[in-house]
Structure formats: C-alpha cells, structure tokens
Design a protein around this motif. Structure first.
Motif, PDB file in Angstrom:
ATOM      1  N   GLY A   1       0.772  -1.311   0.133  1.00  0.00           N
ATOM      2  CA  GLY A   1       0.115  -0.162  -0.065  1.00  0.00           C
ATOM      3  C   GLY A   1       0.389   1.660  -0.129  1.00  0.00           C
ATOM      4  N   TYR A   2       2.057   0.960  -0.415  1.00  0.00           N
ATOM      5  CA  TYR A   2       2.660   2.558  -0.609  1.00  0.00           C
ATOM      6  C   TYR A   2       2.628   3.373  -1.867  1.00  0.00           C
ATOM      7  N   ALA A   3       1.978   4.561  -1.637  1.00  0.00           N
ATOM      8  CA  ALA A   3       2.186   5.584  -2.867  1.00  0.00           C
ATOM      9  C   ALA A   3       3.322   5.453  -3.800  1.00  0.00           C
ATOM     10  N   THR A   4       4.529   5.131  -3.544  1.00  0.00           N
ATOM     11  CA  THR A   4       5.108   5.513  -4.868  1.00  0.00           C
ATOM     12  C   THR A   4       5.942   4.214  -4.279  1.00  0.00           C
ATOM     13  N   THR A   5       7.040   3.328  -4.890  1.00  0.00           N
ATOM     14  CA  THR A   5       7.899   2.151  -4.999  1.00  0.00           C
ATOM     15  C   THR A   5       8.993   3.099  -4.105  1.00  0.00           C
ATOM     16  N   GLU A   6       9.050   4.535  -4.086  1.00  0.00           N
ATOM     17  CA  GLU A   6      10.604   5.303  -3.910  1.00  0.00           C
ATOM     18  C   GLU A   6      10.438   5.364  -1.582  1.00  0.00           C
ATOM     19  N   GLU A   7       8.489   5.515  -2.121  1.00  0.00           N
ATOM     20  CA  GLU A   7       8.553   5.394  -0.749  1.00  0.00           C
ATOM     21  C   GLU A   7       8.705   4.545   0.065  1.00  0.00           C
ATOM     22  N   PHE A   8       7.964   3.478  -0.780  1.00  0.00           N
ATOM     23  CA  PHE A   8       8.826   2.039   0.244  1.00  0.00           C
ATOM     24  C   PHE A   8      10.181   1.907   0.059  1.00  0.00           C
ATOM     25  N   VAL A   9      10.782   2.247  -0.404  1.00  0.00           N
ATOM     26  CA  VAL A   9      12.318   2.394  -0.444  1.00  0.00           C
ATOM     27  C   VAL A   9      12.983   2.615   1.006  1.00  0.00           C
ATOM     28  N   VAL A  10      12.794   3.702   0.724  1.00  0.00           N
ATOM     29  CA  VAL A  10      13.615   5.333   1.461  1.00  0.00           C
ATOM     30  C   VAL A  10      12.635   4.459   2.875  1.00  0.00           C
ATOM     31  N   HIS A  11      10.952   4.280   3.519  1.00  0.00           N
ATOM     32  CA  HIS A  11      10.979   3.417   4.863  1.00  0.00           C
ATOM     33  C   HIS A  11      11.669   2.744   4.901  1.00  0.00           C
ATOM     34  N   VAL A  12      12.201   1.612   4.600  1.00  0.00           N
ATOM     35  CA  VAL A  12      12.680   0.376   4.983  1.00  0.00           C
ATOM     36  C   VAL A  12      14.203   0.926   5.243  1.00  0.00           C
ATOM     37  N   LEU A  13      15.055   1.716   4.820  1.00  0.00           N
ATOM     38  CA  LEU A  13      16.068   2.440   4.253  1.00  0.00           C
ATOM     39  C   LEU A  13      16.080   2.986   5.693  1.00  0.00           C
ATOM     40  N   GLU A  14      15.171   3.854   5.792  1.00  0.00           N
ATOM     41  CA  GLU A  14      15.066   4.366   7.237  1.00  0.00           C
ATOM     42  C   GLU A  14      15.259   3.966   8.561  1.00  0.00           C
ATOM     43  N   LYS A  15      14.220   2.952   8.333  1.00  0.00           N
ATOM     44  CA  LYS A  15      14.133   1.707   9.734  1.00  0.00           C
ATOM     45  C   LYS A  15      15.346   1.368   9.921  1.00  0.00           C
ATOM     46  N   GLU A  16      15.834   0.281   8.418  1.00  0.00           N
ATOM     47  CA  GLU A  16      16.794  -0.254   8.923  1.00  0.00           C
ATOM     48  C   GLU A  16      18.823   0.568   9.484  1.00  0.00           C
ATOM     49  N   MET A  17      18.453   1.855   8.808  1.00  0.00           N
ATOM     50  CA  MET A  17      19.475   2.785   9.557  1.00  0.00           C
ATOM     51  C   MET A  17      19.225   3.484  10.905  1.00  0.00           C
ATOM     52  N   LEU A  18      17.697   2.966  12.224  1.00  0.00           N
ATOM     53  CA  LEU A  18      17.983   3.325  12.831  1.00  0.00           C
ATOM     54  C   LEU A  18      18.832   2.218  14.179  1.00  0.00           C
ATOM     55  N   HIS A  19      18.662   0.875  13.269  1.00  0.00           N
ATOM     56  CA  HIS A  19      19.779  -0.430  14.238  1.00  0.00           C
ATOM     57  C   HIS A  19      21.013   0.233  13.987  1.00  0.00           C
ATOM     58  N   PHE A  20      21.322   0.894  13.600  1.00  0.00           N
ATOM     59  CA  PHE A  20      23.328   1.150  14.350  1.00  0.00           C
ATOM     60  C   PHE A  20      23.189   2.799  13.699  1.00  0.00           C
ATOM     61  N   GLU A  21      22.367   3.610  14.098  1.00  0.00           N
ATOM     62  CA  GLU A  21      22.428   4.881  14.375  1.00  0.00           C
ATOM     63  C   GLU A  21      21.530   5.067  15.803  1.00  0.00           C
ATOM     64  N   ASP A  22      20.878   3.910  16.317  1.00  0.00           N
ATOM     65  CA  ASP A  22      20.753   4.104  17.331  1.00  0.00           C
ATOM     66  C   ASP A  22      21.293   3.124  18.663  1.00  0.00           C
ATOM     67  N   ALA A  23      21.430   3.489  19.679  1.00  0.00           N
ATOM     68  CA  ALA A  23      21.338   2.109  20.528  1.00  0.00           C
ATOM     69  C   ALA A  23      20.779   1.691  21.563  1.00  0.00           C
ATOM     70  N   GLY A  24      19.548   1.028  20.381  1.00  0.00           N
ATOM     71  CA  GLY A  24      18.505   0.262  21.362  1.00  0.00           C
ATOM     72  C   GLY A  24      18.816  -0.963  21.188  1.00  0.00           C
ATOM     73  N   SER A  25      19.750  -1.580  20.788  1.00  0.00           N
ATOM     74  CA  SER A  25      20.050  -2.818  21.490  1.00  0.00           C
ATOM     75  C   SER A  25      21.067  -2.636  21.973  1.00  0.00           C
ATOM     76  N   ASP A  26      21.807  -2.223  22.901  1.00  0.00           N
ATOM     77  CA  ASP A  26      22.763  -2.294  23.479  1.00  0.00           C
ATOM     78  C   ASP A  26      22.515  -3.036  25.035  1.00  0.00           C
ATOM     79  N   ASP A  27      20.952  -2.776  25.394  1.00  0.00           N
ATOM     80  CA  ASP A  27      20.461  -3.486  26.586  1.00  0.00           C
ATOM     81  C   ASP A  27      21.534  -4.587  26.535  1.00  0.00           C
ATOM     82  N   ASP A  28      20.849  -6.148  25.376  1.00  0.00           N
ATOM     83  CA  ASP A  28      20.990  -6.756  25.069  1.00  0.00           C
ATOM     84  C   ASP A  28      22.958  -7.029  24.969  1.00  0.00           C
ATOM     85  N   ILE A  29      23.168  -6.877  24.799  1.00  0.00           N
ATOM     86  CA  ILE A  29      24.812  -6.499  25.043  1.00  0.00           C
ATOM     87  C   ILE A  29      25.395  -6.318  26.366  1.00  0.00           C
TER      88      ILE A  29
END
Lengths: 205, 64
Positions: free
Chosen positions: B25-53
C-alpha cells in the motif's frame, strides 16, 4: 582532508595506542599475544589470570571495564606506544586525546556466541541477554557502529583481522598487522604465538 | 528544496521491491524504499540493542 587531520593528530599526540578490539571471544587475546611476541609492550595489570577459557591469559587492563562510566580517562595516555584490549562495545568511550590504531578481530558469530555461553556457564554468572538470533543481530549492529565510529573520528585507523584466517595463515595476519603498525614487528615470533589448538568452538560448515 | 541521489538496483530486485511496495500500500516504490532504509538505519545509528549487549558483557566480566 581526513589524512591531513590524522597527520596533525599524530604530530600532536605522539605514539599511537594500539587497540585490540572486537567481540569477547573473537580472538582478541590471541592478537594481544601476537603483538607481545612481535615486540609491542602490553598495557595490562594481569588482574585477570589465565583460565580454561583463555589458557594463555587475557591481557586485560581491569580499569577498562569502567570506561563507559568513568569521567577521568587520562590514564589511557599511559598506554601510548603500547597495546590495550578494549572490546568493541567500549570503543565509543575512548577519549579523543590519543591517536589510535585499532585491530578489529572478527569471528563467525555462531562461534562467538557458543564460546561466550560456555564461558558464562563456567563463570556461573547470570546471563539476562537475548536469545541467540537476537544477540547476533545486536552484535552485527555493534560491529557496524564500531566501524562507522572509527571512520568518523580522525584519530582512529582500523583494520579487520579474521580469527579463522589467522589460525589458517598466521604469517599472513602477522604481515598484515605489521604493515598496519609501521613494519617494525617480529613477524616470525607473531606467527609462533598463534596456537591453533585453542580454536575449540568451530561453526559447522 | 532537498537534493536527491540515484542508486542503481538490479532489475530483478527492483521488480520484487515494486511488487511488495504495491501490495503493502505504499504510494510509490520510492516511498517504500526510503521507509525501509530509514528503519534499517536506526539499527546502526541508535543504541537500541545496547541492553542485550550490556547484559552479555556483564555476564562475561568485560564491563562492570
């Protein structure tokens, strides 16, 4: 531009600190032993002695465990020209007043986690961390963050060394590390410091 | 306004992405790609998984 900044750091900060980093159980102690054999002084207090998990010793500096919490990190300067073990998670907490050469150890994540779990069992400590797949994901992110961080800071230079490749070709790793650190190390002694019999947790291939 | 950069993708991959973007249901393919990449970038840019480590490293005796 980064190259110029790095040169400026080198002139200002004196001898670089050699940081051996990576996930715990990725071969960091093996690399410390190689560096010691090659002629680099080791920054260690020998507080954590050899045991079944690391029969040749840990080569750790106990105070590093507090690196995330401590505000006075000036003691690290004492290690300029020496090798210091700092796990990847704590690289972000190293102070910026030193020039660093980071040797980043890599190992198959399944092997790392298997070895870590055995060590935790032997230590009898509690492990509240996530399941294996979640842990792998967390470690992958930790590795990427460390790489990004080292690229972004002008006083850091990093090479990656693979544990398995070192066991299989110790002279190749010795040569690579020696070139990275300026070419003054005893490569034959570094190679002799690698003990393949300690590669006990192998991923099935 | 904002600049943009083109990235080359394998045609087969792009076709698969376009199909998923459409179904999702994304309006464009580009919107989907940007959404997925932004979500993926968060894994690397924030420290969300630090507690497990952090928990694991404490158990192993590498941090206090």
């Amino acid at each position: 531009m980064f190259k110029a900044l790095r040169q400026k750091f080198r002139r200002k900060q004196g001898a670089p600190l050699v940081i051996v980093s990576g996930l715990p159980r990725s071969g960091t102690s093996m690399m410390m032993k190689m560096l010691e054999a090659g002629g680099i002084p080791i920054m260690t207090d020998s507080e954590r002695g050899a045991d079944i998990d690391n029969p040749k010793g840990y080569f750790e500096y106990e105070r590093i465990k507090d690196l995330e919490k401590e505000t006075d990190k000036s003691y690290i300067r004492q290690g300029r020209g020496e090798a210091l073990k700092v796990i990847s998670f704590l690289i972000k907490d190293l102070p910026d007043d030193n020039d660093y050469r980071v040797i980043f150890m890599r190992r198959d994540l399944s092997e790392v986690i298997t070895s870590q779990n055995k060590m935790i069992d032997r230590l009898g400590t509690t492990d509240a961390s996530a399941e294996e797949e979640a842990m792998k994901e967390a470690y992958r992110n930790d590795i990427v963050r460390t790489r990004l961080l080292c690229k972004a800071r002008p006083n850091f230079e990093l090479i990656e060394v693979h544990y398995k490749a070192t066991i299989e070709d110790a002279i190749g790793t010795a040569s690579k590390v020696n070139a990275f650190l300026g070419g003054h190390l005893d490569e034959a002694a570094m190679r002799a410091a690698v003990d393949g019999s300690l590669y006990r947790n192998r991923a099935s291939s | 306004m904002f600049g943009s950069t083109k990235i080359k993708l394998d045609q087969d991959l792009f076709d698969r992405i376009r199909k998923v973007a459409d179904v999702a249901g994304y309006a464009t393919t580009e919107e989907f790609v940007v959404h997925v990449l932004e979500k993926e970038m968060l894994h690397f840019e924030d420290a969300g998984s630090d507690d497990d480590i952090r928990d694991k490293l404490k158990g192993l005796g590498y941090i206090s």
